[in-house]
Design a protein around this motif. Structure first.
Motif, PDB file in Angstrom:
ATOM      1  N   MET A   6      35.400 -43.341  -0.936  1.00  0.00           N
ATOM      2  CA  MET A   6      36.971 -43.113  -0.445  1.00  0.00           C
ATOM      3  C   MET A   6      36.863 -44.972  -0.997  1.00  0.00           C
ATOM      4  O   MET A   6      35.969 -46.284  -0.893  1.00  0.00           O
ATOM      5  N   GLU A   7      37.671 -45.797  -0.612  1.00  0.00           N
ATOM      6  CA  GLU A   7      38.093 -46.663  -1.677  1.00  0.00           C
ATOM      7  C   GLU A   7      39.321 -46.922  -1.008  1.00  0.00           C
ATOM      8  O   GLU A   7      41.039 -45.971  -0.842  1.00  0.00           O
ATOM      9  N   PHE A   8      39.272 -48.727  -0.258  1.00  0.00           N
ATOM     10  CA  PHE A   8      40.885 -48.513   0.991  1.00  0.00           C
ATOM     11  C   PHE A   8      41.451 -49.703  -0.393  1.00  0.00           C
ATOM     12  O   PHE A   8      41.035 -50.980  -1.151  1.00  0.00           O
ATOM     13  N   GLU A   9      42.642 -50.368   0.537  1.00  0.00           N
ATOM     14  CA  GLU A   9      43.103 -51.635  -0.336  1.00  0.00           C
ATOM     15  C   GLU A   9      43.277 -52.508  -0.045  1.00  0.00           C
ATOM     16  O   GLU A   9      43.171 -53.139  -1.462  1.00  0.00           O
ATOM     17  N   MET A  67      39.994 -48.858   9.231  1.00  0.00           N
ATOM     18  CA  MET A  67      39.715 -49.887   7.947  1.00  0.00           C
ATOM     19  C   MET A  67      41.270 -50.883   8.150  1.00  0.00           C
ATOM     20  O   MET A  67      40.915 -52.311   7.807  1.00  0.00           O
ATOM     21  N   GLY A  68      41.933 -50.715   9.098  1.00  0.00           N
ATOM     22  CA  GLY A  68      43.176 -51.304   9.060  1.00  0.00           C
ATOM     23  C   GLY A  68      44.409 -51.613   7.873  1.00  0.00           C
ATOM     24  O   GLY A  68      45.314 -52.273   7.253  1.00  0.00           O
ATOM     25  N   LYS A  69      43.438 -50.601   6.788  1.00  0.00           N
ATOM     26  CA  LYS A  69      44.283 -50.530   5.521  1.00  0.00           C
ATOM     27  C   LYS A  69      44.651 -48.894   4.900  1.00  0.00           C
ATOM     28  O   LYS A  69      43.050 -48.538   5.171  1.00  0.00           O
ATOM     29  N   GLU A 105      37.960 -35.009 -10.531  1.00  0.00           N
ATOM     30  CA  GLU A 105      38.675 -36.017 -10.870  1.00  0.00           C
ATOM     31  C   GLU A 105      38.492 -36.671 -10.167  1.00  0.00           C
ATOM     32  O   GLU A 105      38.829 -35.882  -8.478  1.00  0.00           O
ATOM     33  N   VAL A 106      38.654 -37.988  -9.990  1.00  0.00           N
ATOM     34  CA  VAL A 106      39.602 -39.435  -9.052  1.00  0.00           C
ATOM     35  C   VAL A 106      40.938 -38.845  -7.998  1.00  0.00           C
ATOM     36  O   VAL A 106      41.530 -38.642  -8.832  1.00  0.00           O
ATOM     37  N   LYS A 107      41.189 -38.912  -7.305  1.00  0.00           N
ATOM     38  CA  LYS A 107      42.531 -38.653  -7.118  1.00  0.00           C
ATOM     39  C   LYS A 107      42.657 -40.369  -5.898  1.00  0.00           C
ATOM     40  O   LYS A 107      41.694 -39.879  -5.692  1.00  0.00           O
ATOM     41  N   LYS A 108      43.699 -40.535  -6.549  1.00  0.00           N
ATOM     42  CA  LYS A 108      44.790 -40.885  -6.411  1.00  0.00           C
ATOM     43  C   LYS A 108      45.527 -40.668  -4.457  1.00  0.00           C
ATOM     44  O   LYS A 108      45.790 -39.153  -4.543  1.00  0.00           O
TER      45      LYS A 108
END
Length: 206
Positions: A92-95, A1-3, A202-205
């Motif tokens: 997953m969500e990326f920056e 992803m590069g981020k 839960e969604v985790k950071k």
């Protein structure tokens, strides 16, 4: 992803391959089981998938079924004391706003791993076991690439690639694809937080 990944959420459980779902009269080991038409019969599986039998069968003097008998590979799938989920989805969500989804399931007729990468101008689709992938351009042609000569051996050539990468690094030859410790640490944190999310709901950071 590069981020880096910023958030992860995961859902899944071990819901089917548990003892309460075992057929009546089933034995602890497939080799002792009176139910010979079970679709999860270990003898039937390893005799029809010889490439998988290599994990326990190393002797030319003994047969596959001899080495399989009463081994951990012979355990009834419902009574194996396994604590790993039999199905799971991780998001997953990326920056940079990109997202990824990983699906794992035991409920598949064939054993395979596939990948789909969706971009703004096209998509890349491949199945590891087919040794080919396609680049599908939106509004354009589809290009098919055969990688059968490159993708052989452990993990379809991945093990050999890792070995060669390590050798190059030790020889001070580093290429742009080399994955160093900081990237590996990130992937481990993602995996640990995915498991925490699955357990807690839960969604985790990251």
């Amino acid at each position: 992803m590069g981020k880096p990944c910023t958030r992860v959420s995961s859902f899944g459980s071990l819901s089917y391959f548990i003892e309460k779902n075992a057929p009546e009269e089933s034995a602890l080991y497939c080799s002792d089981c009176p139910i010979k038409d079970c679709i999860y019969n270990a003898q039937a599986f390893y005799l029809t998938h010889p490439s998988w039998a290599k994990y326990f069968h190393q002797s030319e003097e003994r047969s596959v079924t001899d080495d399989l008998r009463h081994s951990r590979y012979d355990r009834c799938v419902f009574k194996s004391e396994n604590d790993v989920v039999d199905h799971e989805v991780t998001i997953m969500e990326f920056e940079n706003g990109a997202t990824a989804c990983h699906t794992m399931t035991a409920f598949s007729k064939d054993i395979y791993r596939d990948i789909k990468i969706h971009g703004a101008k096209g998509e890349l689709v491949g199945v590891v076991e087919s040794n080919r992938f396609e680049v599908r351009l939106f509004g354009g042609e589809t290009k098919v690439y055969d990688i059968s000569e490159a993708a052989v051996g452990g993990h379809c050539g991945g093990d050999i690639g890792l070995r060669n990468e390590l050798y190059d690094v030790l020889c001070d030859r580093v290429n742009k694809n080399t994955s160093f410790l900081e990237v590996s640490v990130d992937s481990h944190r993602m995996a640990f937080q995915a498991e925490n999310s699955r357990i807690s709901g839960e969604v985790k950071k990251i």
